[in-house]
Design a protein around this motif. Structure first.
Motif, short mmCIF file in Angstrom:
data_model
loop_
_atom_site.label_atom_id
_atom_site.label_comp_id
_atom_site.label_asym_id
_atom_site.label_seq_id
_atom_site.Cartn_x
_atom_site.Cartn_y
_atom_site.Cartn_z
N VAL A 160 -8.73 -11.59 -3.27
CA VAL A 160 -9.45 -10.42 -2.76
C VAL A 160 -9.40 -9.27 -3.77
N LEU A 161 -8.21 -8.98 -4.30
CA LEU A 161 -8.04 -7.81 -5.17
C LEU A 161 -8.72 -7.98 -6.52
N PRO A 324 -8.01 -0.93 -6.97
CA PRO A 324 -7.79 -2.38 -6.95
C PRO A 324 -7.05 -2.90 -8.18
N VAL A 325 -7.23 -2.23 -9.32
CA VAL A 325 -6.51 -2.67 -10.53
C VAL A 325 -5.01 -2.49 -10.32
N ALA A 326 -4.62 -1.33 -9.81
CA ALA A 326 -3.20 -1.08 -9.54
C ALA A 326 -2.68 -2.02 -8.46
N THR A 330 0.29 -4.82 -8.86
CA THR A 330 1.41 -4.83 -7.92
C THR A 330 1.56 -6.20 -7.27
N CYS A 331 0.43 -6.78 -6.84
CA CYS A 331 0.46 -8.12 -6.23
C CYS A 331 0.98 -9.16 -7.23
N ALA A 332 0.53 -9.04 -8.48
CA ALA A 332 0.98 -9.98 -9.52
C ALA A 332 2.48 -9.84 -9.76
N ALA A 333 2.97 -8.59 -9.80
CA ALA A 333 4.41 -8.38 -10.01
C ALA A 333 5.23 -8.95 -8.86
N ILE A 334 4.77 -8.72 -7.64
CA ILE A 334 5.48 -9.27 -6.47
C ILE A 334 5.47 -10.79 -6.50
N MET A 435 -15.66 -3.96 4.14
CA MET A 435 -15.72 -5.37 3.77
C MET A 435 -14.40 -5.83 3.15
N VAL A 436 -13.84 -5.03 2.26
CA VAL A 436 -12.57 -5.39 1.65
C VAL A 436 -11.46 -5.39 2.70
N THR A 437 -11.51 -4.45 3.64
CA THR A 437 -10.54 -4.45 4.73
C THR A 437 -10.65 -5.72 5.55
N GLY A 438 -11.88 -6.16 5.81
CA GLY A 438 -12.08 -7.42 6.53
C GLY A 438 -11.53 -8.62 5.78
#
Length: 630
Positions: A160-161, A324-326, A330-334, A435-438
């Motif tokens: 998604v991100l 979304p870049v940040a 963050t998602c990648a680091a986690i 849409m992104v929230t969905g």
């Protein structure tokens, strides 16, 4: 906006109908009732999709059945509540889009979760089907459900991100039966997948896609299935030994690596071109943005009222790229911390490399999907499995490579489908933020739902026929393929068939040369680039097959003939006819899937056999059919 109000509205304008309605706010799109209906429909659609995937391996497109099912359920729900005396307003089109993007995202996560492919490929059941004494370090059974929930949520969020920054820029009784397997051009060409399969869906897509795309697909089919693969078949016994259609050390190795080389090379060139162009023109683009929409519309007078309204809503509700870049970083680091903590076979640096590569390959796959409506994420997954197994090349490499392929296939497929959802949202004036929230809500629901549905299937199996075994009700036919690729990959490039890397180098050079010609032609104002199809389009049939390219060319030819006879009628009605063809075939997808799921067989089969082989082939087919029905 002032430049827009005075413009005459076309008689066919969609947005003119809704002009007097105020644009809904975010809280009017992301509603509790839409979330509740999305969860209910997600359970139904995911159950059907996962069961088909675990039994047959191949899942038909369920987007259309999901849309139709949600439409009827919403109508029924509104009427039920109104008949009970509850005041209930109909769902708005934007609310419907939010609901549908939740369902589709949840379905895409279910189909790429790996519970019928790479995750089952890690189990001892599949491992023992490929080797008598597999290394226990390359086996992973009985993983707690909580780990899979976290794993799926992280890979789903990745898809998604990574998509958000990019959207700122741009009946058959047995196998091979029925008219869809009619050998139109003879059985010789049918064996090389050249036949017209009477698919209304692909004919409709051919009427929508540009002619250069359709004929580019057909050209790629001729090069691969007409010349290259018949040539490679003559080298069996010299360049490779196996007859297996799925093994990477056989002919399938050429198919996977050549097609991936073509797509990645073309995608990287387009990616670098996009970045370079955006950097050079950044100042000018920023200046235009500061001058406002009115100036933009003056510079683009061909935009009609609908286009202008959609651009206005999209820009007013777009998500700033740094967000979304940040979030992706963050998602990648986690993920690089959490996934190795849960599965010790894969290390943090493996995932760090993977997450650095994902943006580029996601762009390549989304670009290909946008051109052809065909995601090649499973091909990237197989490629990733081989590469990571070859990189690690020690006990545990198979499990690690399967985990890596799971990240890739989910991220790429969810991202490409999310882009299509955002396009639908753009056309219905649905806020990109909604849409992104969905999509995020769909990932959250799917990450919990998929392991629960899998456990439900697992609990119904017999002790001597677990999920993944050939005797099971859920054999997961592709799980063995994914594991086999990982096992072969531990041997490195030397396990590939002879000259495979040579073909890849040739494919790379040809792609660079053709893309260079296109770029030079565009820069100098030549017209030659208009007649050169994208190399990604040409590459798609190398792995996917050639049959659908004929259907899409038929769609193009029908549109060309229609335009020649009545250009105005073709311009106004061709999209509606194409949509009718796609929807008409799509409507039967869910009933057909349910019949197959419960093993309901049609009463007859029409099959075509070569001369002189009728009796033997017919006896063999009938024996196999009788066995499958018992």
């Amino acid at each position: 906006m002032d430049a827009m109000i005075g413009d005459p509205m076309s008689a066919t304008s969609v947005e003119a109908v809704f002009e007097k309605q105020p644009s809904p706010e975010f809280r009017e799109l992301v509603t509790p009732r839409a979330m509740a209906v999305a969860v209910v429909l997600s359970v139904v659609i995911c159950f059907v999709g996962m069961r088909i995937q675990m039994t047959a391996g191949i899942v038909p497109a369920l987007n259309m059945p999901a849309s139709i099912l949600s439409f009827f359920l919403l109508k029924w729900l509104i009427r039920l509540l109104q008949s009970c005396g509850f005041p209930m307003l109909p769902f708005t089109r934007q609310e419907n889009m939010f609901l549908l993007t939740c369902i589709i995202t949840c379905l895409n996560l279910a189909l790429t979760s790996g519970f019928a492919t790479n995750i089952i490929g890690m189990t001892s059941t599949v491992a023992r089907s490929l080797a008598d004494d597999p290394d226990p370090r390359d086996i992973m059974d009985h993983v707690p459900i909580g780990k899979w929930i976290v794993y799926l949520f992280l890979v789903g969020m990745t898809g998604v991100l990574i998509n958000v920054p990019f959207n700122q820029w741009f009946y058959t009784a047995g196998d091979d039966c029925g008219f869809q397997h009619f050998p139109t051009f003879g059985l010789g060409l049918y064996k090389h997948r050249f036949y017209f399969d009477f698919s209304a869906t692909y004919i409709g897509l051919g009427m929508i896609c540009p002619h250069i795309v359709n004929f580019g697909l057909f050209f790629g089919a001729i090069i691969s299935w007409g010349f290259l693969y018949p040539f490679l078949e003559t080298k069996r016994g010299q360049w490779y030994q196996t007859d297996s259609p799925t093994s990477l050390n056989g002919q399938n190795g050429y198919k996977v690596f050549i097609s991936v080389t073509l797509i990645i090379t073309d995608g990287m060139i387009n990616f670098l071109t996009l970045i370079t162009t955006a950097s050079i023109n950044f100042y000018q683009l920023r200046k235009e943005h500061d001058l406002g929409l009115a100036n933009y519309f003056k510079k683009h007078p061909s935009l009609n009222y609908d286009d202008r309204k959609r651009i206005e809503v999209f820009l007013a509700n777009r998500i700033p790229i740094p967000v979304p870049v940040a979030a992706y970083i963050t998602c990648a680091a986690i993920s690089t911390i959490a996934i190795p903590a849960m599965f010790n076979q894969i290390k943090f640096y493996h995932l760090a490399v993977l997450y650095m590569v994902i943006p580029v390959v996601t762009f390549c796959n989304t670009y290909a999907t946008g051109l052809t409506d065909w995601s090649v994420a499973p091909t990237y997954a197989k490629f990733t499995t081989f590469v990571f197994a070859a990189w690690i090349a020690k006990p545990g490499a198979v499990v690690a490579s399967l985990l890596a392929s799971g990240v890739i296939v989910a991220a790429l497929h969810i991202s490409s489908q999310a882009m299509q959802d955002l396009k639908s949202g753009h056309m219905t004036l649905t806020s990109p933020r909604a849409m992104v929230t969905g999509q995020i809500f769909g990932v959250a629901v799917g990450s919990i739902l998929c392991p629960c549905v899998f456990l439900a299937f697992q609990s119904t199996t017999k002790p001597n026929a677990p999920v993944g075994s050939k005797q099971s009700d859920y054999p997961c036919p592709f799980a063995g393929l994914y594991r086999a690729i990982g096992v072969i990959g531990t041997g490195g490039v030397k396990e590939l068939p002879k000259h495979c890397m040579t073909f890849c180098v040739v494919a790379f050079c040809v792609t660079v040369i053709i893309d260079a010609v296109v770029l030079v032609s565009q820069k100098r104002g030549w017209s030659i680039h208009r007649y050169i199809p994208s190399m990604t389009v040409i590459a798609l049939p190398f792995f996917a097959g050639s049959y659908f390219t004929i259907d899409m060319c038929v769609g193009s030819l029908l549109l060309l003939a229609w335009t020649r006879m009545n250009a105005k009628s073709a311009e106004m009605l061709s999209s509606a006819v194409a949509a009718g063809l796609i929807c008409g075939e799509g409507l039967f997808t869910l009933p057909s899937a349910l019949l197959n799921m419960f093993k309901v067989q049609p009463p007859m089969c029409m099959k075509f056999l070569s001369g002189g082989e009728e009796v033997e082939a017919a006896d063999s087919f009938l024996n196999n059919l009788g066995t499958s029905r018992t």
